[in-house]
Design a protein around this motif. Structure first.
Motif, short mmCIF file in Angstrom:
data_model
loop_
_atom_site.label_atom_id
_atom_site.label_comp_id
_atom_site.label_asym_id
_atom_site.label_seq_id
_atom_site.Cartn_x
_atom_site.Cartn_y
_atom_site.Cartn_z
N PRO A 209 0.81 -1.23 0.00
CA PRO A 209 0.00 0.00 0.00
C PRO A 209 0.84 1.28 0.00
O PRO A 209 0.51 2.25 -0.70
CB PRO A 209 -0.81 -0.12 1.29
CG PRO A 209 -0.91 -1.59 1.54
CD PRO A 209 0.36 -2.19 1.01
N GLN A 210 1.95 1.27 0.74
CA GLN A 210 2.75 2.49 0.78
C GLN A 210 3.39 2.77 -0.59
O GLN A 210 3.53 3.92 -1.00
CB GLN A 210 3.84 2.42 1.86
CG GLN A 210 4.56 3.73 2.08
CD GLN A 210 3.61 4.88 2.40
OE1 GLN A 210 2.75 4.75 3.28
NE2 GLN A 210 3.71 6.00 1.68
N ASP B 44 -8.39 9.95 3.82
CA ASP B 44 -7.02 10.16 3.33
C ASP B 44 -6.30 8.85 3.00
O ASP B 44 -5.58 8.77 2.01
CB ASP B 44 -6.20 10.94 4.36
CG ASP B 44 -6.89 12.25 4.71
OD1 ASP B 44 -7.92 12.20 5.42
OD2 ASP B 44 -6.42 13.30 4.25
N LEU B 45 -6.49 7.83 3.82
CA LEU B 45 -5.80 6.57 3.56
C LEU B 45 -6.31 5.91 2.29
O LEU B 45 -5.57 5.23 1.59
CB LEU B 45 -5.99 5.59 4.74
CG LEU B 45 -4.80 5.50 5.70
CD1 LEU B 45 -4.59 6.79 6.42
CD2 LEU B 45 -4.98 4.35 6.66
N GLU C 212 -5.05 8.10 -0.96
CA GLU C 212 -3.69 7.94 -1.47
C GLU C 212 -3.53 6.62 -2.25
O GLU C 212 -2.56 6.45 -2.97
CB GLU C 212 -2.67 8.03 -0.34
CG GLU C 212 -2.76 6.90 0.66
CD GLU C 212 -1.67 6.99 1.73
OE1 GLU C 212 -1.09 8.07 1.90
OE2 GLU C 212 -1.42 5.97 2.37
N LEU D 88 -11.62 5.59 10.57
CA LEU D 88 -11.63 5.00 9.23
C LEU D 88 -13.01 4.41 8.96
O LEU D 88 -13.60 3.80 9.85
CB LEU D 88 -10.58 3.89 9.11
CG LEU D 88 -9.11 4.29 9.26
CD1 LEU D 88 -8.21 3.12 8.92
CD2 LEU D 88 -8.78 5.48 8.39
N ALA E 37 -8.28 -0.60 7.09
CA ALA E 37 -7.25 -0.09 6.17
C ALA E 37 -6.80 -1.18 5.20
O ALA E 37 -6.45 -0.89 4.05
CB ALA E 37 -6.05 0.43 6.96
#
Lengths: 624, 80
Positions: free
Chosen positions: A45-46, A82-83, A86, A244, A248
């Motif tokens: 994910p990053q 936001d998560l 991105e 959230l 996630a």
């Protein structure tokens, strides 16, 4: 790898140097195609987020992002987005879109929609996503009667849709609401109209109706949550601690669902499914196993799995997806099951272009796209062979090539889960489209297959092992000798006992191959007998056969280098090769001349060839 | 790979523009992009990378890299 949509298992594994390649996007003056290719891998994910930053950076630098289509996406979210945000640009790039997000202030959904001066209204985005859940809609409040809660929630949604249309001039994407775990009464929740489950069901039905009336799109987050499982989708800790909307871990799958919708809105959905045949559409190899040997149809688990894939392909065709075939086979052998096998569901008339030959698949896919007059980026290739998949991705990165597990039971699942054929509408013209491509299983001309495969072959990290026959290998050798029909120069059959009894002056070799995708096992056999040729000692190659799976990897050249080396060591001057034609082995008619042998005799039974070893030097080969 | 090495890898991917040291004493104030949102991302990725889940009271507990590593090790030990 689990078979869960949450993990996007159909995406190709990321290469080892993925971090460097994502960073290198910054130095690319036209990075669109590269971004789409990198986004087509299964990314941490990053790293997906970092690729998304590169897209934003390229846009800021005014570096062109084509072939990706620009897309401004407004987002009205009722929780921390936001998560998710991105993850979206990389997921959208996978589906052909360069998405730029405009996020409304957290929890200002209604204001952002109805205020003509909101940041969303001023940005004039192409589409606005309305991402609200049951909390935000007030469906879980236990005040008031259920019918008015439902109508209030739908009225709020309608106000938002109308506000977006009026102030931002854009259509909306409406997100269905997932039902959280937990119940009030237990099973009776289904029957009680005031239960949260019943309210959410009614709300989603009303949402679909509103989407139809208002020309909004639907993002079916509820279905995704259902597939992943709502116990995993709803994470109470992450909800309380980070606000959230859902776990996630589900963000990449959610982003992909949205990405494919944006792609479909921009007309980027794939149009044509190209099917491999052997071990994809049926079990086994038609050229070797024959009509009786291939596995497809009822009464056998593997056969039913392949049949299920055919059924799915057939339904795709019925909704307008064009079907094509690309298979390494003789054309006649490949077509025969479609004509004569009672359990094959697809017919030749379902297939618009039918490419069965021994050329590389990339050239064949180019020919298919050209014949259909569609882009390569409209194609999906379904192929069970990992090396073929890797080669195709390297040669034609714009073609979608899903990963597949070994078990064909999952093939239809992988194909449908990948969402290549996402649609935002369906009409009778769509249904007729696949038929409009003259469905005559036409054979397209492949202009060239002079593709440079050198780098690809080196990247396979192939290891070849040639050893003399031994007791351990004998059963598998016998199987190959008695089963191989296509890449078999003489089609001579030997039993295990006959092989064990070969005199010691007979040269034998069993050939094994492995590559970075795994061990392919024994893939070739050589037998040569001593013979006097023009008064000098020669070896007469009695049997040369190979598995068709390893065609195009220069294995035959390596086998020649092996036998030539052994022959020279034994003081042999000449190798003699023979081709005995059968109905199934025309593919090796030119085998010996391609390897540099000279024809010395030819009659109706076959041809003989000779190679003077004094003139032979082995070429550099791509094996470790 | 030790816990701190793994946490370092996660932080290097997360804070791409930070090239300073990552040691147990490093805290949010030392890394320009380490805001509350980045903290959420860090915790979520730590959960994913180590196969652990934090409890609500734990998520804002670690005050620096060393405390985060200690919390991870404690949870890994409890997991067995």
């Amino acid at each position: 790898m689990t078979h869960s949509v949450r993990d996007l298992p159909w995406l190709a594994p990321a290469p080892d140097d993925i971090r460097e390649r994502i960073r290198a996007v910054a130095n690319n003056s036209r990075p669109g195609a590269d971004i789409q290719f990198l986004a087509s891998h299964r990314l941490e994910p990053q790293l997906a987020a970092n690729l998304g930053k590169q897209i934003a950076k390229a846009r800021n630098d005014q570096r062109p992002l084509s072939p990706l289509s620009d897309f401004q996406l407004g987002v009205l979210a009722g929780a921390t987005f936001d998560l998710l945000a991105e993850q979206i640009p990389a997921a959208a790039a996978r589906h052909g879109v360069a998405a730029e997000l405009i996020l409304a202030d957290y929890a200002q959904v209604m204001q952002a929609a109805i205020d003509p001066n909101s940041s969303i209204a001023r940005a004039r985005p192409d589409v606005v996503l309305v991402a609200v859940d049951h909390h935000w809609l007030g469906l879980d409040h236990d005040l008031g009667d259920p019918a008015s809660r439902l109508s209030a929630a739908l009225a709020q949604l309608r106000t938002i849709v109308e506000g977006i249309r009026r102030n931002a001039g854009a259509p909306a994407i409406l997100q269905t609401v997932a039902t959280p775990p937990g119940s009030l009464f237990g099973s009776f929740d289904r029957a009680h109209s005031g239960s949260l489950r019943a309210l959410i069901d009614a709300f989603n039905t009303g949402l679909a109706e509103l989407a139809r009336e208002s020309g909004s799109y639907i993002l079916d987050a509820a279905s995704l949550a259902e597939r992943i499982g709502t116990d995993a989708w709803f994470d109470p800790v992450q909800h309380f601690a980070y606000k959230l909307p859902f776990a996630a871990e589900c963000a990449p799958a959610y982003a992909d669902l949205l990405g494919r919708l944006l792609g479909a809105i921009r007309g980027k959905a794939r149009k044509c499914l190209v099917l491999d045949l052997d071990n994809t559409l049926w079990g086994g190899v038609i050229g070797d196993d024959g009509m009786e040997g291939i596995v497809v149809g009822q009464g056998n688990a593997v056969g039913e799995a392949h049949l299920a894939l055919q059924r799915y392909a057939k339904t795709l065709r019925a909704r307008g997806v064009i079907l094509a075939v690309s298979s390494k086979n003789e054309d006649a052998a490949a077509r025969q099951p479609f004509r004569d096998h009672p359990d094959i569901l697809l017919s030749e008339s379902d297939i618009a272009v039918f490419q069965a030959n021994w050329l590389d698949k990339a050239s064949n896919l180019e020919a298919i796209a050209k014949t259909l007059n569609i882009g390569l980026d409209a194609l999906v290739l379904l192929d069970d062979n990992p090396a073929e998949r890797a080669q195709l991705r390297a040669a034609l990165p714009m073609v979608a090539v899903p990963e597949l597990p070994a078990d064909p039971s999952w093939f239809a699942w992988y194909l449908s889960s990948a969402g290549y054929f996402e649609a935002v509408s369906f009409s009778s013209e769509d249904a007729a489209r696949s038929a409009s491509y003259a469905a005559d299983a036409a054979r397209a001309d492949v202009k060239s297959s002079s593709r440079d495969l050198g780098d690809y072959l080196s990247s396979l990290q192939m290891r070849l092992a040639c050893t003399a026959f031994d007791g351990v290998g004998r059963a598998r050798i016998a199987q190959l000798i008695n089963k191989s029909n296509q890449f078999n120069l003489t089609t001579r059959r030997y039993t295990e006992a006959e092989m064990a009894a070969l005199p010691p002056d007979v040269f034998t070799a069993q050939v094994r191959l492995s590559d970075r995708f795994g061990d392919l096992g024994m893939i070739g056999v050589l037998i040569a007998r001593p013979l006097s040729h023009k008064g000098e000692s020669a070896w007469d190659i009695d049997s040369w056969l190979m598995s068709c799976r390893v065609l195009g990897r220069r294995v035959e050249e390596a086998m020649l280098a092996h036998i030539a080396g052994a022959a020279k060591d034994a003081g042999i001057r000449t190798l003699i090769g023979r081709y005995l034609p059968t109905a199934k082995n025309p593919m090796v008619a030119d085998h010996y001349t391609k390897l540099g042998f000279t024809e010395i005799a030819k009659d109706s039974n076959g041809a003989s060839y000779a190679l003077d070893l004094a003139d032979y030097a082995p070429p550099p080969l791509p094996f470790l | 790979m030790s816990t701190i090495d793994k946490v370092t890898d996660i932080m290097r991917d997360l804070f791409e523009d930070y090239s300073g040291p990552i040691t147990p004493a490093i805290a949010a104030k030392d890394v320009p992009d380490w805001d509350s949102l980045a903290h959420v991302k860090l915790m979520v990725q730590v959960e994913r990378a180590f196969g652990i889940r934090f409890e609500a009271r734990e998520v804002s507990q670690p005050q620096n890299v060393g405390e985060l590593v200690a919390l991870i090790d404690q949870k890994l030990a409890a997991k067995g």
